[in-house]
Design an enzyme around this catalytic site. Structure first.
Site, PDB file in Angstrom:
ATOM      1  N   SER A  49      -4.103  -4.531   2.719  1.00 45.45           N
ATOM      2  CA  SER A  49      -4.273  -3.074   2.718  1.00 45.45           C
ATOM      3  C   SER A  49      -5.618  -2.613   3.274  1.00 45.45           C
ATOM      4  CB  SER A  49      -4.032  -2.493   1.319  1.00 45.45           C
ATOM      5  OG  SER A  49      -4.933  -3.027   0.382  1.00 45.45           O
ATOM      6  N   CYS A  79       4.640  -3.854  -0.381  1.00 44.62           N
ATOM      7  CA  CYS A  79       3.408  -4.575  -0.699  1.00 44.62           C
ATOM      8  C   CYS A  79       2.176  -3.746  -0.311  1.00 44.62           C
ATOM      9  CB  CYS A  79       3.423  -5.968  -0.073  1.00 44.62           C
ATOM     10  SG  CYS A  79       2.222  -7.089  -0.826  1.00 44.62           S
ATOM     11  N   ARG A 106      -3.989  -3.616  -7.126  1.00 46.47           N
ATOM     12  CA  ARG A 106      -3.866  -4.608  -6.058  1.00 46.47           C
ATOM     13  C   ARG A 106      -3.870  -6.026  -6.621  1.00 46.47           C
ATOM     14  NH1 ARG A 106      -8.466  -4.352  -2.287  1.00 46.47           N
ATOM     15  NH2 ARG A 106      -7.102  -5.433  -0.859  1.00 46.47           N
ATOM     16  N   ILE A 134       3.887 -11.927  -2.719  1.00 49.63           N
ATOM     17  CA  ILE A 134       2.743 -12.601  -2.099  1.00 49.63           C
ATOM     18  C   ILE A 134       1.520 -11.700  -2.296  1.00 49.63           C
ATOM     19  CG2 ILE A 134       1.764 -13.551   0.034  1.00 49.63           C
ATOM     20  CD1 ILE A 134       4.703 -13.704   1.095  1.00 49.63           C
ATOM     21  N   ARG A 135       0.595 -12.118  -3.140  1.00 45.78           N
ATOM     22  CA  ARG A 135      -0.589 -11.293  -3.461  1.00 45.78           C
ATOM     23  C   ARG A 135      -0.165  -9.848  -3.747  1.00 45.78           C
ATOM     24  NH1 ARG A 135      -4.727 -11.439   1.048  1.00 45.78           N
ATOM     25  NH2 ARG A 135      -5.892 -10.238  -0.475  1.00 45.78           N
ATOM     26  N   HIS A 170       8.223  -8.372  -0.796  1.00 49.71           N
ATOM     27  CA  HIS A 170       8.535  -8.389   0.639  1.00 49.71           C
ATOM     28  C   HIS A 170      10.034  -8.569   0.853  1.00 49.71           C
ATOM     29  CE1 HIS A 170       4.443  -8.687   2.363  1.00 49.71           C
ATOM     30  NE2 HIS A 170       4.156  -9.227   1.195  1.00 49.71           N
ATOM     31  N   GLU A 172      11.715  -7.992   3.421  1.00 51.61           N
ATOM     32  CA  GLU A 172      11.990  -8.399   4.811  1.00 51.61           C
ATOM     33  C   GLU A 172      11.908  -9.912   5.006  1.00 51.61           C
ATOM     34  OE1 GLU A 172       7.529  -8.298   4.654  1.00 51.61           O
ATOM     35  OE2 GLU A 172       9.165  -7.239   3.657  1.00 51.61           O
TER      36      GLU A 172
END
Length: 192
Positions: A49, A79, A106, A134-135, A170, A172
Site C-alpha cells: 500500500s 488487500c 495493515r 499474504i501480509r 487475494h 485473483e
C-alpha cells in the site's frame, strides 16, 4: 458488455484481468489517468500500500480516483486495495482514497512467511471460497452503511458499502472467479 479497469501501477494486475475476463466483462489495465473515463468499474489490486500510494501520487491518480468513486462507479479493493479504500488506517493520520467507512489494520495476519489459505463463507458469493492471505490487512470496524460479507477467526475480511467492495485476501490468485463475478455484477447493476 461492461468494461472493468484494473489499476496497473503495482500488484497482481494480470491475474485480476484474467478473473474479470472469466466473469464476462472486458478488462483494461489502467496506466494513465484518462483511461479511467473508459471503464465502468475499477479494481484496486493487492501489492504494497505504501508503494502504491507513492505511485498514485507520482502519476497524479489520487484526485481522479476520488472523482471516480464520487461518480458512483463501483470500486473493488483487494488487500492493499482495501487499505486504499478505507477511511481510517490504524496507526496512520491520513487515509488514501478514503471512501469506504471502515477502519483497517495493515499486516494484521503477520508477515510474508505467515501467509496462508483459509476456507471462507462470503455472503452472496460462496460458502466455500478459498481466501489467499499474504501480509493481509483486516477490517477492525465498519460504519452503519457497511455490510460485513465475511469473517475469518473473528476478524472481518470482506465488506461492501454501496458501490465499494473490499477484501483482505487475494481472490485473483485462485481459479475461483466467484468474487470477481460478484463485482462484475455490481458493475452491470450500476450501469443499468
Amino acid at each position: 458488455m461492461v468494461k472493468v479497469g484494473v489499476l496497473g501501477l503495482q500488484g497482481a494486475v494480470r491475474e485480476h484481468i484474467r478473473a474479470v475476463e472469466a466473469s464476462g466483462a472486458e478488462a483494461l489495465v489502467i496506466k494513465k489517468v484518462e483511461q479511467l473515463e473508459e471503464v465502468d468499474g475499477l479494481v484496486l489490486p493487492g501489492g504494497e500500500s505504501t508503494t502504491m500510494r507513492r505511485l498514485i501520487d507520482k502519476y497524479g491518480f489520487m484526485e481522479p480516483l476520488r472523482e471516480f468513486a464520487q461518480s458512483g462507479k463501483p470500486l473493488f479493493g483487494t488487500c492493499a486495495g482495501l487499505i486504499l479504500l478505507s477511511k481510517e488506517i490504524a496507526g496512520y493520520e491520513e487515509p488514501h482514497i478514503g471512501v469506504m467507512d471502515i477502519k483497517v489494520e495493515r499486516n494484521s495476519f503477520g508477515r510474508q512467511r505467515e501467509s496462508f489459505e483459509a476456507k471462507l463463507s462470503i455472503q452472496g458469493v460462496a460458502e466455500d471460497f478459498i481466501g489467499v492471505f499474504i501480509r493481509a490487512p483486516h477490517i477492525v470496524s465498519v460504519g452503519d452503511e457497511v455490510e460485513v460479507l465475511s469473517e475469518h477467526n473473528g476478524r472481518i475480511v470482506a465488506a461492501r458499502q454501496g458501490q465499494f467492495l473490499g477484501c483482505s485476501f487475494h481472490p485473483e490468485l485462485t481459479e475461483d472467479h466467484r468474487l470477481a463475478q460478484y463485482f462484475v455484477n455490481m458493475v452491470k447493476e450500476s450501469k443499468e
